[in-house]
Design an enzyme around this catalytic site. Structure first.
Site, PDB file in Angstrom:
ATOM      1  N   HIS A  14       0.863  -1.193   0.000  1.00 45.19           N
ATOM      2  CA  HIS A  14       0.000   0.000   0.000  1.00 45.19           C
ATOM      3  C   HIS A  14       0.893   1.235   0.000  1.00 45.19           C
ATOM      4  O   HIS A  14       1.647   1.448   0.954  1.00 45.19           O
ATOM      5  CB  HIS A  14      -0.901   0.013   1.240  1.00 45.19           C
ATOM      6  CG  HIS A  14      -1.838  -1.150   1.288  1.00 45.19           C
ATOM      7  ND1 HIS A  14      -3.105  -1.103   0.754  1.00 45.19           N
ATOM      8  CD2 HIS A  14      -1.676  -2.417   1.762  1.00 45.19           C
ATOM      9  CE1 HIS A  14      -3.691  -2.284   0.909  1.00 45.19           C
ATOM     10  NE2 HIS A  14      -2.837  -3.102   1.519  1.00 45.19           N
ATOM     11  N   HIS A 136      -8.258 -10.658  -1.239  1.00 48.53           N
ATOM     12  CA  HIS A 136      -8.324 -10.490   0.217  1.00 48.53           C
ATOM     13  C   HIS A 136      -9.283 -11.568   0.695  1.00 48.53           C
ATOM     14  O   HIS A 136     -10.492 -11.464   0.522  1.00 48.53           O
ATOM     15  CB  HIS A 136      -8.823  -9.090   0.610  1.00 48.53           C
ATOM     16  CG  HIS A 136      -8.832  -8.898   2.092  1.00 48.53           C
ATOM     17  ND1 HIS A 136      -7.938  -8.078   2.754  1.00 48.53           N
ATOM     18  CD2 HIS A 136      -9.599  -9.450   3.059  1.00 48.53           C
ATOM     19  CE1 HIS A 136      -8.150  -8.140   4.059  1.00 48.53           C
ATOM     20  NE2 HIS A 136      -9.168  -8.964   4.272  1.00 48.53           N
ATOM     21  N   HIS A 174      -1.685 -12.177   1.700  1.00 49.37           N
ATOM     22  CA  HIS A 174      -1.426 -12.164   3.152  1.00 49.37           C
ATOM     23  C   HIS A 174      -2.103 -13.315   3.911  1.00 49.37           C
ATOM     24  O   HIS A 174      -2.977 -13.097   4.729  1.00 49.37           O
ATOM     25  CB  HIS A 174      -1.799 -10.814   3.780  1.00 49.37           C
ATOM     26  CG  HIS A 174      -3.092 -10.197   3.313  1.00 49.37           C
ATOM     27  ND1 HIS A 174      -4.284 -10.870   3.311  1.00 49.37           N
ATOM     28  CD2 HIS A 174      -3.361  -8.952   2.843  1.00 49.37           C
ATOM     29  CE1 HIS A 174      -5.233 -10.063   2.861  1.00 49.37           C
ATOM     30  NE2 HIS A 174      -4.691  -8.899   2.570  1.00 49.37           N
ATOM     31  N   ASP A 248       2.416  -6.286   2.545  1.00 49.41           N
ATOM     32  CA  ASP A 248       1.172  -5.627   2.985  1.00 49.41           C
ATOM     33  C   ASP A 248       1.495  -4.420   3.863  1.00 49.41           C
ATOM     34  O   ASP A 248       0.719  -4.062   4.740  1.00 49.41           O
ATOM     35  CB  ASP A 248       0.244  -6.595   3.727  1.00 49.41           C
ATOM     36  CG  ASP A 248      -1.189  -6.067   3.801  1.00 49.41           C
ATOM     37  OD1 ASP A 248      -1.519  -5.130   3.054  1.00 49.41           O
ATOM     38  OD2 ASP A 248      -1.962  -6.595   4.616  1.00 49.41           O
TER      39      ASP A 248
HETATM   40  O1  DOR Z   1      -4.292  -4.380   7.655  1.00 51.20           O
HETATM   41  C1  DOR Z   1      -4.649  -4.055   6.533  1.00 51.20           C
HETATM   42  N1  DOR Z   1      -4.469  -2.802   6.074  1.00 51.20           N
HETATM   43  N2  DOR Z   1      -5.244  -4.963   5.771  1.00 51.20           N
HETATM   44  C2  DOR Z   1      -5.795  -4.647   4.596  1.00 51.20           C
HETATM   45  O2  DOR Z   1      -6.362  -5.509   3.974  1.00 51.20           O
HETATM   46  C3  DOR Z   1      -5.796  -3.232   4.115  1.00 51.20           C
HETATM   47  C4  DOR Z   1      -4.699  -2.479   4.710  1.00 51.20           C
HETATM   48  C5  DOR Z   1      -4.820  -0.984   4.527  1.00 51.20           C
HETATM   49  O3  DOR Z   1      -5.093  -0.536   3.411  1.00 51.20           O
HETATM   50  O4  DOR Z   1      -4.646  -0.254   5.509  1.00 51.20           O
HETATM   51 ZN    ZN Z   2      -3.127  -5.116   1.807  1.00 47.24          ZN
END
Ligand code: DOR
Ligand code: ZN
Length: 346
Positions: A14, A136, A174, A248
């Protein structure tokens, strides 16, 4: 002691946008060659045109001279058209389509409500274009226990989906359970694979409650019990080609995590390579680290392996307590702790 590795890639990242993008992207770009960039922005990246524009903003935010290559993804909705998949493939910059079950995690409210009812034509088109579905893997039914949501997703959605569309290429993102490990290992090699984060290799759910509530260890899918962690470590250190590196890394400003309804996401980009090395060293499997971090991912995606190298040196270093940026700070995974392995560019 040092290890030389083919430059790794991050197959699940991200990067956010705006100021947050500016302040985090260099941590990934420093040692990773490429990254699969998640599309869960506000608003989400649902079209090729927005993916192309997002890619441009990432490239602009990179340090001068960086060769980091962001591989873009589209955010699947109930209304994504097969035509959009064609455009995505033609663009040459989109490498996957992300399935967020609606409501499963951060900015997933526009995700899919009914994959079998709404998305089959798009998935068929993805098969035509050899475009992987990045999943996901959690059900969103509030009645299902949070710790069981991955297992139930495999039983009720992903298993049936793979059976119905055996030629669809799927990355289960993940993974957090022995159920996911078993599932991925039971599927056709080269068609179903999984990414694995540092947190699901190093922490179990006790880390959420160690001496008090630990919001910086909260992510989704949530950490699971120790037996699951051990199953994931065994899977990645076995040498199987089905598992590869995906951090992740999911930065949130500190106040958005330390509050009455904190966001899910662990910021691991600055520490991820040190942490993966720790996992493989503790398992006596440092010889398997390079395939996990630098070969299995590109091989699955049909991309060349990186040609440049990095060095991982045993050189204890202290993880910063936080990283500041214009509108706040971000707390990294293992903040303030000492890690043994430090990456360098060769
Ligand atoms: O912990 C997470 N954060 N899991 C996710 O699926 C999305 C991610 C986020 O975008 O903050
Ligand atoms: Zn993610």
């Amino acid at each position: 002691m040092e290890l030389q590795l083919t430059r790794p890639d991050d197959w699940h990242l991200h990067l956010r946008d705006g100021q947050l993008l500016q302040s985090v992207v260099h941590h990934s770009a420093k040692h990773f060659g490429r990254a699969i960039v998640m599309p869960n922005l506000k608003p989400p990246v649902t079209t090729t045109a927005t993916a192309v524009a997002y890619r441009e903003s990432i490239l602009k935010a990179l340090p001068a001279g960086s060769a980091f290559n962001p591989l873009m993804t589209l955010y699947l909705t109930d209304n994504t058209s097969p035509e959009e998949i064609k455009l995505a493939r033609q663009s040459g910059v989109v490498y996957g389509v992300k399935l967020y079950p609606a409501g499963a995690t951060t900015n997933s409210q526009d995700g899919v409500t009914d994959i079998f009812g709404r998305c089959l034509p798009v998935l068929e088109e993805m098969i035509e274009h050899n475009m992987p579905l990045l999943v996901h893997g959690e059900v969103t039914d509030p009645v299902v226990d949070t710790f069981d949501r991955e297992k139930v997703f495999i039983e009720t959605v992903l298993g049936p989906l793979v059976e119905r569309l055996p030629n669809l290429r799927v990355v289960m993102e993940h993974i957090t359970t022995s159920d996911a490990v078993r599932f991925v290992e039971s599927c056709r090699e080269g068609f179903v694979a999984a990414t694995v984060t540092p947190q699901h290799l190093l922490l179990n759910r006790n880390a959420l409650f160690q001496g008090g509530l630990r919001p910086h260890n909260y992510c989704l899918p949530v950490l699971k019990r120790e037996t699951h962690r051990q199953a994931i470590v065994s899977a990645v250190t076995s040498g199987s080609k089905r598992f590869f590196l995906g951090t992740d890394s999911a930065p949130h400003e500190r106040q958005k995590k330390e509050c009455s309804c904190g966001c899910a996401g662990i910021y691991s980009a600055p520490v991820a390579l040190s942490l993966y090395a720790k996992v493989f060293e503790e398992a006596g499997a440092l010889d398997k680290l390079e395939a996990f971090s630098s070969f299995n991912g590109p091989d699955f995606y049909g991309l060349p392996r990186n040609s440049s190298k990095i060095i991982l040196r045993k050189n204890p270093w202290r993880v910063p307590d936080s990283y500041s940026f214009a509108s706040g700070e971000i707390i990294p995974m293992f903040a303030g702790e000492t890690l043994d392995w430090l990456p360098f560019n060769n």
